[in-house]
Write a protein that holds these residues in place. Structure first.
Motif, PDB file in Angstrom:
ATOM      1  N   VAL A 209     -56.787  11.766  88.377  1.00  7.51           N
ATOM      2  CA  VAL A 209     -58.079  12.375  88.695  1.00  7.51           C
ATOM      3  C   VAL A 209     -57.823  13.598  89.570  1.00  7.51           C
ATOM      4  O   VAL A 209     -57.135  13.511  90.588  1.00  7.51           O
ATOM      5  CB  VAL A 209     -59.012  11.383  89.413  1.00  7.51           C
ATOM      6  N   SER A 210     -58.378  14.733  89.152  1.00  7.07           N
ATOM      7  CA  SER A 210     -58.214  15.984  89.886  1.00  7.07           C
ATOM      8  C   SER A 210     -59.573  16.628  90.085  1.00  7.07           C
ATOM      9  O   SER A 210     -60.534  16.333  89.363  1.00  7.07           O
ATOM     10  CB  SER A 210     -57.284  16.941  89.132  1.00  7.07           C
ATOM     11  N   THR A 211     -59.649  17.520  91.061  1.00  2.00           N
ATOM     12  CA  THR A 211     -60.914  18.179  91.361  1.00  2.00           C
ATOM     13  C   THR A 211     -60.732  19.678  91.513  1.00  2.00           C
ATOM     14  O   THR A 211     -59.651  20.163  91.849  1.00  2.00           O
ATOM     15  CB  THR A 211     -61.534  17.628  92.667  1.00  2.00           C
ATOM     16  N   ASP A 212     -61.807  20.400  91.255  1.00  2.00           N
ATOM     17  CA  ASP A 212     -61.917  21.815  91.591  1.00  2.00           C
ATOM     18  C   ASP A 212     -63.248  21.959  92.318  1.00  2.00           C
ATOM     19  O   ASP A 212     -64.297  22.088  91.692  1.00  2.00           O
ATOM     20  CB  ASP A 212     -61.869  22.688  90.337  1.00  2.00           C
ATOM     21  N   LEU A 213     -63.195  21.887  93.635  1.00  2.00           N
ATOM     22  CA  LEU A 213     -64.413  21.879  94.438  1.00  2.00           C
ATOM     23  C   LEU A 213     -64.691  23.219  95.102  1.00  2.00           C
ATOM     24  O   LEU A 213     -65.779  23.429  95.632  1.00  2.00           O
ATOM     25  CB  LEU A 213     -64.313  20.796  95.526  1.00  2.00           C
ATOM     26  N   GLU A 214     -63.720  24.106  95.089  1.00  2.00           N
ATOM     27  CA  GLU A 214     -63.866  25.389  95.770  1.00  2.00           C
ATOM     28  C   GLU A 214     -64.146  26.536  94.812  1.00  2.00           C
ATOM     29  O   GLU A 214     -64.212  27.685  95.243  1.00  2.00           O
ATOM     30  CB  GLU A 214     -62.599  25.677  96.578  1.00  2.00           C
ATOM     31  N   GLY A 215     -64.298  26.231  93.529  1.00  2.00           N
ATOM     32  CA  GLY A 215     -64.594  27.268  92.553  1.00  2.00           C
ATOM     33  C   GLY A 215     -63.457  28.225  92.297  1.00  2.00           C
ATOM     34  O   GLY A 215     -63.667  29.393  91.963  1.00  2.00           O
ATOM     35  N   LYS A 216     -62.199  27.731  92.422  1.00  2.00           N
ATOM     36  CA  LYS A 216     -61.030  28.593  92.248  1.00  2.00           C
ATOM     37  C   LYS A 216     -60.393  28.455  90.873  1.00  2.00           C
ATOM     38  O   LYS A 216     -59.338  29.035  90.618  1.00  2.00           O
ATOM     39  CB  LYS A 216     -59.988  28.282  93.329  1.00  2.00           C
ATOM     40  N   ASN A 217     -60.999  27.650  89.986  1.00  2.00           N
ATOM     41  CA  ASN A 217     -60.442  27.414  88.646  1.00  2.00           C
ATOM     42  C   ASN A 217     -59.018  26.870  88.720  1.00  2.00           C
ATOM     43  O   ASN A 217     -58.151  27.233  87.923  1.00  2.00           O
ATOM     44  CB  ASN A 217     -60.468  28.696  87.806  1.00  2.00           C
ATOM     45  N   ALA A 218     -58.783  26.008  89.693  1.00  2.00           N
ATOM     46  CA  ALA A 218     -57.470  25.380  89.850  1.00  2.00           C
ATOM     47  C   ALA A 218     -57.685  23.923  90.226  1.00  2.00           C
ATOM     48  O   ALA A 218     -58.468  23.614  91.132  1.00  2.00           O
ATOM     49  CB  ALA A 218     -56.656  26.095  90.919  1.00  2.00           C
ATOM     50  N   TRP A 219     -56.965  23.041  89.537  1.00  2.00           N
ATOM     51  CA  TRP A 219     -57.121  21.614  89.790  1.00  2.00           C
ATOM     52  C   TRP A 219     -56.286  21.184  90.986  1.00  2.00           C
ATOM     53  O   TRP A 219     -55.148  21.625  91.159  1.00  2.00           O
ATOM     54  CB  TRP A 219     -56.700  20.796  88.571  1.00  2.00           C
ATOM     55  N   LYS A 220     -56.850  20.299  91.795  1.00  2.00           N
ATOM     56  CA  LYS A 220     -56.144  19.683  92.915  1.00  2.00           C
ATOM     57  C   LYS A 220     -56.142  18.179  92.684  1.00  2.00           C
ATOM     58  O   LYS A 220     -57.204  17.558  92.550  1.00  2.00           O
ATOM     59  CB  LYS A 220     -56.843  20.014  94.231  1.00  2.00           C
ATOM     60  N   GLU A 221     -54.941  17.587  92.641  1.00  2.00           N
ATOM     61  CA  GLU A 221     -54.852  16.161  92.323  1.00  2.00           C
ATOM     62  C   GLU A 221     -55.466  15.316  93.434  1.00  2.00           C
ATOM     63  O   GLU A 221     -55.172  15.499  94.603  1.00  2.00           O
ATOM     64  CB  GLU A 221     -53.394  15.766  92.108  1.00  2.00           C
ATOM     65  N   CYS A 222     -56.299  14.384  93.025  1.00  2.00           N
ATOM     66  CA  CYS A 222     -56.946  13.451  93.943  1.00  2.00           C
ATOM     67  C   CYS A 222     -56.220  12.118  93.952  1.00  2.00           C
ATOM     68  O   CYS A 222     -55.933  11.577  95.024  1.00  2.00           O
ATOM     69  CB  CYS A 222     -58.411  13.265  93.549  1.00  2.00           C
ATOM     70  N   LEU A 223     -55.924  11.607  92.784  1.00  2.00           N
ATOM     71  CA  LEU A 223     -55.228  10.327  92.699  1.00  2.00           C
ATOM     72  C   LEU A 223     -54.465  10.236  91.378  1.00  2.00           C
ATOM     73  O   LEU A 223     -54.824  10.884  90.394  1.00  2.00           O
ATOM     74  CB  LEU A 223     -56.205   9.159  92.848  1.00  2.00           C
ATOM     75  N   LYS A 224     -53.407   9.445  91.399  1.00  2.00           N
ATOM     76  CA  LYS A 224     -52.608   9.178  90.200  1.00  2.00           C
ATOM     77  C   LYS A 224     -52.167   7.729  90.242  1.00  2.00           C
ATOM     78  O   LYS A 224     -51.562   7.280  91.218  1.00  2.00           O
ATOM     79  CB  LYS A 224     -51.390  10.100  90.143  1.00  2.00           C
ATOM     80  N   VAL A 225     -52.495   6.989  89.179  1.00  2.00           N
ATOM     81  CA  VAL A 225     -52.165   5.570  89.108  1.00  2.00           C
ATOM     82  C   VAL A 225     -51.518   5.290  87.753  1.00  2.00           C
ATOM     83  O   VAL A 225     -52.088   5.630  86.712  1.00  2.00           O
ATOM     84  CB  VAL A 225     -53.416   4.685  89.275  1.00  2.00           C
TER      85      VAL A 225
END
Length: 334
Positions: A209-225
């Protein structure tokens, strides 16, 4: 029209270059296009096509409304619940779901409750887990905004967590589901001027699960299972709820991409009967009951007054009973 020799040579070289580029680069582009193959039957994008209260491939219930710019699961009002459910089961083994959303409201410090993104067996069933069914079968990605959380936690809100259920686990809302979650991360996605994005990738039994919350068009990993087993044939959906606290929970778009199988994966494997499971959960914790809050000064005073009145009444009744008994005793003597 006649062409000179140099022009003919130049044209032949150009065609050879194009042919070589096609032969050598086509596999690369083909692979990229296959991995980014969007499945329209599992996607929802603007402009929303439909008439009145219907959307192709999607059903909705509760407080959900469809506008030209978003699908609002709940308005910023108390005690609302809404959901959006795909009508087509997903038979793709490897997939990515990208959800564009916006959570916003009038609350500055107190707000809630949040929403969930689902890949589950049961669809269109209302319930206590962010507007959907408890004891579900499948995967829930929960975006919890309830700021006044209960219990001893090591994280702040909003918070994103993942839960896999085989129909036997209860989502403990009073503990924010921390005792059954696979993993999670803090994520400030509320009251932004821009939209927020979340990516859920399930590939080769690994959930990312990844997010782009800052509107930068770049994914930041939230979790990996790893070692997460999910069957095919389940349904995608999203649901939200409000209680005493509220927010607008808006879905802007949902895009589902079919991902290629890896060489290690069997192409003809039937995964429709797999029981949802995960090899490990986040560090398990004992369920600790919340400490009972101390009574306020007013409550303490009222309680002491009540006890004093009860004692006085009992004393008065005792005195009256004693005097009556003494009077009866004197009458017997005379």
């Amino acid at each position: 029209m006649k062409l000179d020799f140099s022009t003919m040579i130049h044209q032949r070289i150009s065609w050879v270059q194009i042919l070589c580029a096609t032969l050598f680069l086509n596999p690369i582009f083909a692979e990229w296009n296959t991995r980014d193959y969007i499945r329209r039957e599992h996607s929802l994008t603007k402009p929303y096509q439909g008439s009145g209260m219907s959307l192709p491939y999607w059903d909705f219930l509760g407080s959900t409304i469809v506008t030209s710019n978003y699908v609002r699961l709940t308005p910023d009002l108390q005690s609302k619940a809404g959901a959006l459910w795909n009508t087509v089961p997903c038979n793709t083994r490897n997939w990515e779901l990208q959800v564009q959303f916006k959570v916003h409201g009038r609350g500055k410090e107190l707000f809630g409750d949040g929403f969930a993104i689902w890949y589950v067996k049961e669809r269109m069933e209302s319930g206590p887990v962010f507007g959907s069914k408890d004891y579900f079968n499948g995967l829930a990605i929960i975006l919890d905004t309830y700021s006044n959380h209960n219990g001893a936690h090591n994280h702040q809100h909003p918070y994103i967590s993942a839960m896999v259920n085989n129909g036997t686990l209860h989502y403990d809302h009073d503990r924010d589901g921390t005792h059954t979650q696979l993993s999670g991360c803090e994520a400030k996605f509320r009251n932004f001027n821009h939209d927020s994005h979340i990516s859920i990738v399930y590939r080769d039994d690994t959930l990312i699960v990844s997010t782009d919350l800052e509107g930068k068009n770049a994914w930041k990993e939230c979790l990996k299972v790893e070692n997460v087993l999910l069957p095919t044939g389940y349904y995608f959906g999203a649901s939200a709820t409000t209680g005493d606290l509220s927010d607008n929970h808006d879905i802007i778009s949902i895009k589902m991409f079919e991902l290629d199988l890896l060489e290690s994966q069997k192409k003809d494997e039937d995964r429709s009967h797999i029981i949802p499971s995960a090899a490990s959960f986040e560090a398990p914790r004992e369920r600790i009951e919340d400490a009972k809050p101390a009574m306020s000064g007013i409550k303490t005073f009222l309680w002491m007054m009540f006890v004093a009145i009860v004692i006085i009444v009992l004393v008065v009744l005792g005195i009256m009973w004693y005097q009556k008994r003494q009077e009866q005793s004197r009458k017997r003597l005379y």
